[in-house]
Design an enzyme around this catalytic site. Structure first.
Site, PDB file in Angstrom:
ATOM      1  N   LYS A  89      32.603  33.807  30.595  1.00 23.41           N
ATOM      2  CA  LYS A  89      33.005  35.035  29.755  1.00 23.41           C
ATOM      3  C   LYS A  89      33.241  36.410  30.630  1.00 23.41           C
ATOM      4  O   LYS A  89      32.544  36.995  31.271  1.00 23.41           O
ATOM      5  CB  LYS A  89      31.842  35.451  28.638  1.00 23.41           C
TER       6      LYS A  89
ATOM      7  N   ASP B 154      30.837  37.028  46.815  1.00 30.39           N
ATOM      8  CA  ASP B 154      31.925  37.694  47.341  1.00 30.39           C
ATOM      9  C   ASP B 154      31.643  38.704  48.593  1.00 30.39           C
ATOM     10  O   ASP B 154      32.068  38.903  49.380  1.00 30.39           O
ATOM     11  CB  ASP B 154      32.910  38.477  46.380  1.00 30.39           C
TER      12      ASP B 154
ATOM     13  N   SER C 134      28.887  36.270  31.239  1.00 33.28           N
ATOM     14  CA  SER C 134      28.940  37.804  31.353  1.00 33.28           C
ATOM     15  C   SER C 134      28.419  38.346  32.405  1.00 33.28           C
ATOM     16  O   SER C 134      28.938  38.119  33.631  1.00 33.28           O
ATOM     17  CB  SER C 134      28.334  38.343  29.786  1.00 33.28           C
TER      18      SER C 134
END
Length: 450
Positions: free
Chosen positions: A329, A315, A304
């Site tokens: 998740k 990224d 999560s």
């Protein structure tokens, strides 16, 4: 028409009216978001089936059950049938959820979910009975004392695991690689989660452990980085950010932690069915480490909010992710109060990394994969011979060769001595050891490029 069908039909009419009220209320509150003329089409055939089943249960179940309990069970079943994270929360469960995000609650210290009817350990929380007893991410709990988990809801299982501090419970666990189930006895305790811990690994290199994302985690992390800088002469050469076995937590805390290291750009965005589910979170200016290399440690227990941070730093090219593929998740749960004593925890959206990758059921792939191994230092009974130990060896033209000595080298005057307790972390933990080696290598490459 039989009396049974009449009674069940009346209940169905009441249930139907309740749905209409919910529809009208939702439509009134979200009139700006829903398209004009949108209505809730209720399947009459399925409602008739529901009323018939309800009537049969009321008439034939072995013990009498109140209509209120049957309808609550129906609501729980609706939500449980959606996904593992949606749930109906009554007052006690709602309060437990709020305690978990604030950082203090009672129990064993395990973040759990459901899989194939069993309780699956997402991750144990640091410094809790579960972590100290050796509970691992991925363990399947099949029995709680003498109660079989199969058939219980997640909320029912969690209630059994919670209890008064000092009381014992035995978990029967199925673990991958073990031929037989394991029985582990734990003593319940008041769980106080310190979400951020820090230490120096060696001069210039810091270590930050984030065990859970709570409302104040972002502030605590910034304070910890400031303290590490002060301990290392005002600057760091590299940082290990440890998110292993971090089950997640508050979204805003994950955004705050990511923002601490990213100067600009997208951190995470969400997409759902309604316009209100679409959100974007971007970084504000400033990087508290000013570009210093970061290695983020993750494993299968990182879930999560942990995956949001790892994905954002990966990224944006701000950190190297090292370890195992994360839990996966990538869904957003929204708490929707429906009365003073109850609420719905409903999955309303999915998380996406800045480059559009969905975390859901995929997780974050590490840049540098690591296997789970135990790091052990080999003891050397004597110092190996070198050229300078040979008789009549040539001296080094750049300076006089010094005789070999078994004495430990003294720390340079301008370098603070490193705490042996802190050094042991890099020696005992393979992940931290490899992360530190990578940071050293990055600094060498950067210094040669100047």
């Amino acid at each position: 028409m039989s009396k049974l069908f009449k009674a069940s039909a009346l209940i169905a009419v009441g249930f139907f009216c309740a749905l209409l009220v919910l529809r009208d209320g939702a439509h009134a509150e979200r009139s700006d978001a829903a398209p004009a003329g949108a209505t809730m089409d209720l399947p009459v055939q399925e409602l008739r089936l529901f009323s018939e089943v309800l009537g049969i249960i009321r008439q034939n179940y072995v013990e009498p059950v109140s209509d209120a309990d049957l309808l609550k069970s129906a609501i729980r079943g609706m939500l449980a049938g959606l996904d593992p994270h949606s749930a109906y929360l009554e007052q006690e469960e709602f309060q437990e959820l709020k305690e978990g995000t604030s950082g203090e609650f009672g129990g064993l210290g395990i973040e759990v979910g459901m899989e194939d009817g069993f309780v699956k350990v997402v991750s144990p929380i640091d410094d809790t009975p579960a972590q100290k007893a050796g509970i691992l991410a991925g363990d399947l709990i099949i029995r709680l004392d003498d109660t079989a988990v199969k058939g219980l809801s997640l909320n029912e299982a969690v209630k059994l695991m919670r209890g008064a501090p000092g009381t014992d419970i035995t978990l029967t666990i199925v673990r991958e690689g073990q031929e037989r189930p394991l029985q582990i006895k734990l003593t319940r305790a008041v769980i106080k989660v310190n979400s951020v811990r820090s230490r120096s690994l060696e001069p210039g290199y810091g270590y930050l452990r984030v065990s859970q994302f709570q409302v104040n985690t972002g502030r605590k992390l910034r304070d910890a980085v400031t303290e590490l800088k002060e301990k290392n002469g005002g600057a760091l050469k590299g940082l290990v950010l440890d998110l292993r076995n971090n089950p997640g937590g508050v979204l805003t805390a994950a955004v705050s932690v990511s923002d601490a290291f990213i100067s600009d750009g997208l951190i995470v965005y969400t997409e759902g069915r309604g316009p209100e589910a679409a959100q974007k979170f971007s970084a504000t200016s400033g990087d508290i480490l000013e570009g210093v290399p970061i290695v983020v440690l993750v494993n299968a227990g990182s879930a999560s909010a942990s995956e949001i941070v790892a994905g954002a730093l990966q990224d944006n090219g701000r950190a190297i992710i090292m370890g195992e593929k994360t839990f996966g998740k990538g869904s957003v749960q929204t708490i929707l109060p429906i009365s003073e004593s109850a609420a719905l925890k409903l999955t309303t959206a999915r998380y996406f990394t800045p480059k559009g990758r969905s975390i859901q059921a995929e997780g974050i792939e590490p840049d540098v994969p690591l296997e789970r191994v135990q790091l052990t230092a080999l003891e050397q009974p004597f110092q190996p011979l070198g050229e300078r130990d040979l008789a009549r060896h040539l001296d080094n033209p750049n300076g006089k060769a010094k005789p070999a000595t078994s004495a430990a080298p003294k720390a340079a005057p301008d370098q603070p001595a490193t705490d042996t307790k802190e050094v042991s972390l890099a020696k005992a933990d393979f992940g931290v050891h490899e992360a530190l080696n990578l940071l050293r290598a990055l600094n060498i490459v950067q210094s040669r490029a100047k």
